[in-house]
Design an enzyme around this catalytic site. Structure first.
Site, mmCIF file in Angstrom:
data_model
loop_
_atom_site.group_PDB
_atom_site.id
_atom_site.type_symbol
_atom_site.label_atom_id
_atom_site.label_comp_id
_atom_site.label_asym_id
_atom_site.label_seq_id
_atom_site.Cartn_x
_atom_site.Cartn_y
_atom_site.Cartn_z
ATOM 1 N N GLN A 34 1.420 1.984 -7.787
ATOM 2 C CA GLN A 34 2.730 1.339 -7.725
ATOM 3 C C GLN A 34 3.503 1.553 -9.026
ATOM 4 O OE1 GLN A 34 0.964 -2.332 -6.655
ATOM 5 N NE2 GLN A 34 -0.167 -2.525 -8.566
ATOM 6 N N HIS A 65 1.018 -20.084 -9.874
ATOM 7 C CA HIS A 65 -0.415 -20.015 -10.210
ATOM 8 C C HIS A 65 -1.121 -21.348 -9.978
ATOM 9 C CE1 HIS A 65 0.651 -16.318 -12.774
ATOM 10 N NE2 HIS A 65 0.038 -15.933 -11.675
ATOM 11 N N GLY A 141 -9.540 -4.630 -2.963
ATOM 12 C CA GLY A 141 -10.060 -5.887 -2.429
ATOM 13 C C GLY A 141 -10.543 -5.760 -0.993
ATOM 14 N N ASP A 159 -4.158 -13.361 -3.890
ATOM 15 C CA ASP A 159 -2.962 -13.411 -4.731
ATOM 16 C C ASP A 159 -2.427 -11.989 -4.810
ATOM 17 O OD1 ASP A 159 -1.087 -13.651 -6.706
ATOM 18 O OD2 ASP A 159 -2.459 -14.349 -8.255
ATOM 19 N N THR A 161 0.404 -8.683 -3.670
ATOM 20 C CA THR A 161 1.799 -8.325 -3.481
ATOM 21 C C THR A 161 2.162 -8.528 -2.002
ATOM 22 O OG1 THR A 161 0.836 -6.103 -3.519
ATOM 23 C CG2 THR A 161 2.165 -6.707 -5.384
ATOM 24 N N ASP A 162 3.417 -8.237 -1.663
ATOM 25 C CA ASP A 162 3.877 -8.390 -0.278
ATOM 26 C C ASP A 162 3.081 -7.449 0.652
ATOM 27 O OD1 ASP A 162 5.729 -10.071 -1.375
ATOM 28 O OD2 ASP A 162 7.325 -8.574 -1.462
HETATM 29 N N1 SAM Z 1 2.473 -13.535 -7.420
HETATM 30 C C1 SAM Z 1 2.781 -12.287 -6.878
HETATM 31 C C2 SAM Z 1 3.615 -12.324 -5.631
HETATM 32 O O1 SAM Z 1 3.457 -13.151 -4.747
HETATM 33 O O2 SAM Z 1 4.522 -11.495 -5.549
HETATM 34 C C3 SAM Z 1 1.573 -11.490 -6.813
HETATM 35 C C4 SAM Z 1 1.195 -11.103 -8.198
HETATM 36 S S1 SAM Z 1 -0.239 -10.195 -8.442
HETATM 37 C C5 SAM Z 1 0.326 -9.277 -9.843
HETATM 38 C C6 SAM Z 1 -0.381 -9.118 -7.068
HETATM 39 C C7 SAM Z 1 -1.444 -8.040 -7.298
HETATM 40 O O3 SAM Z 1 -2.055 -7.668 -6.076
HETATM 41 C C8 SAM Z 1 -0.902 -6.744 -7.915
HETATM 42 O O4 SAM Z 1 -1.337 -6.658 -9.242
HETATM 43 C C9 SAM Z 1 -1.476 -5.640 -7.022
HETATM 44 O O5 SAM Z 1 -1.941 -4.535 -7.743
HETATM 45 C C10 SAM Z 1 -2.611 -6.383 -6.324
HETATM 46 N N2 SAM Z 1 -3.064 -5.778 -5.065
HETATM 47 C C11 SAM Z 1 -2.301 -5.272 -4.057
HETATM 48 N N3 SAM Z 1 -3.093 -4.773 -3.085
HETATM 49 C C12 SAM Z 1 -4.382 -4.969 -3.478
HETATM 50 C C13 SAM Z 1 -5.646 -4.657 -2.889
HETATM 51 N N4 SAM Z 1 -5.747 -4.033 -1.711
HETATM 52 N N5 SAM Z 1 -6.768 -5.019 -3.585
HETATM 53 C C14 SAM Z 1 -6.685 -5.647 -4.770
HETATM 54 N N6 SAM Z 1 -5.507 -5.934 -5.380
HETATM 55 C C15 SAM Z 1 -4.366 -5.603 -4.739
#
Ligand code: SAM
Length: 283
Positions: A34, A65, A141, A159, A161-162
């Site tokens: 990303q 958080h 994950g 927690d 991303t979209d």
């Molecule tokens: N609070 C935020 C929101 O609701 O927009 C989310 C923040 S946190 C930084 C989201 C994290 O999810 C990102 O760092 C992203 O790299 C991670 N992420 C996305 N897909 C993932 C996956 N399949 N496995 C692990 N982490 C993932």
């Protein structure tokens, strides 16, 4: 006067809305997963965005958080082993580790650069990373959950991303089936579930997929979140076990969390659903 500064804007074509902060970009990089950008804002401290979407700001991250962690932790009878999927800014990990009853917390973040940039720009969120109960794992994950030891986790916090790009697979029945397998008999999952105003359809689909996967009950909780679309956000809890959620709202234990938004009243208020949401979810 700061007229020389420009504005960060996150437009949402699908909802005809946009969110802006007066800010200047100080860093930008494309990782294998990303595009991450860091902005210095005029009134919200540092801002991290991923693929143009707001993730975390210095000023308002405590809302998200705290509400992604404390309500679910205090709704589980005995949360010892916690896994956070995503959460690379480490703010959720910090809140989880405020709970003395938690024996281990593993953060499974796909993109190590999110955490490295958080260490640089949001060091306060990373202050528990060296806690002996914490493990920082960098990987997907979805695969991690497939490989998890059955029955080994008490609470999974998603927690992410979209539901686009690497996070898309975290929002469906297939992933929830792996979560159920990894959870113990009292196991629970809590997942960020977008805005109750703008994304109610998605929330309904998530709850349906959670139940189809075998979770016997789902609950929505909601809270303000200034930098996310509509300024109003939600999390969804899914439980393996029937019966009321535990409500471990001991005043002294809550005071010891040293939270800014979370307390026994905001815990209860977060689960109180507006009428139209109740109708939509059949709650
Ligand atoms: N609070 C935020 C929101 O609701 O927009 C989310 C923040 S946190 C930084 C989201 C994290 O999810 C990102 O760092 C992203 O790299 C991670 N992420 C996305 N897909 C993932 C996956 N399949 N496995 C692990 N982490 C993932």
């Amino acid at each position: 006067m700061t007229l020389d500064r420009s504005w960060f804007t996150e437009p949402m074509e699908s909802t005809g809305t946009a969110f802006s902060l007066k800010a200047e970009k100080v860093h930008e990089e494309q990782t294998p997963y990303q595009k991450i950008e860091i902005f210095k804002t005029e009134t919200f401290g540092w801002l991290m965005t991923i693929d143009g979407c707001t993730m975390v700001s210095t000023r308002d991250n405590f809302l998200y958080h705290e509400m992604m962690s404390h309500p679910a932790l205090n709704s589980h009878p005995n949360p010892k082993n916690v896994v956070i999927v995503g959460g690379g800014d480490c703010g959720t990990l910090r809140e989880v580790l405020r709970h003395p009853e938690v024996a281990s917390a593993t953060q499974v973040e796909i993109d190590e650069r999110v955490t490295r940039l958080a260490e640089q720009y949001f060091p306060e969120l990373c202050e528990k990373n060296a806690d002996p109960r914490a493990t920082l794992f960098f990987g997907d994950g979805i695969q991690w959950m497939k490989d998890a030891k059955p029955g080994s986790i008490d609470l999974i916090i998603i927690d992410s991303t979209d539901p686009v790009g690497p996070a898309e697979g975290l929002f469906g029945k297939k992933f929830y089936l792996d979560c159920i397998k990894a959870l113990g008999p009292d196991g629970m999952l809590v997942q960020q579930s977008e805005s109750p105003l703008l994304h109610l359809g998605l929330i309904k689909e998530m709850h349906q997929a959670m139940r189809e996967a075998g979770f016997v009950q789902t609950h929505l909780l909601h809270f303000p979140q200034v930098i996310y679309p509509s300024g109003w956000w939600s999390a969804s809890i899914a439980c393996k076990k029937a019966g009321p959620l535990a409500s471990r709202l001991d005043e002294a234990a809550i005071a010891a969390l040293d939270a800014q938004f979370y307390n026994a009243d905001t815990h209860r208020a977060a689960f109180a659903l507006p009428t139209y949401v109740r109708k939509a979810l059949g709650a």
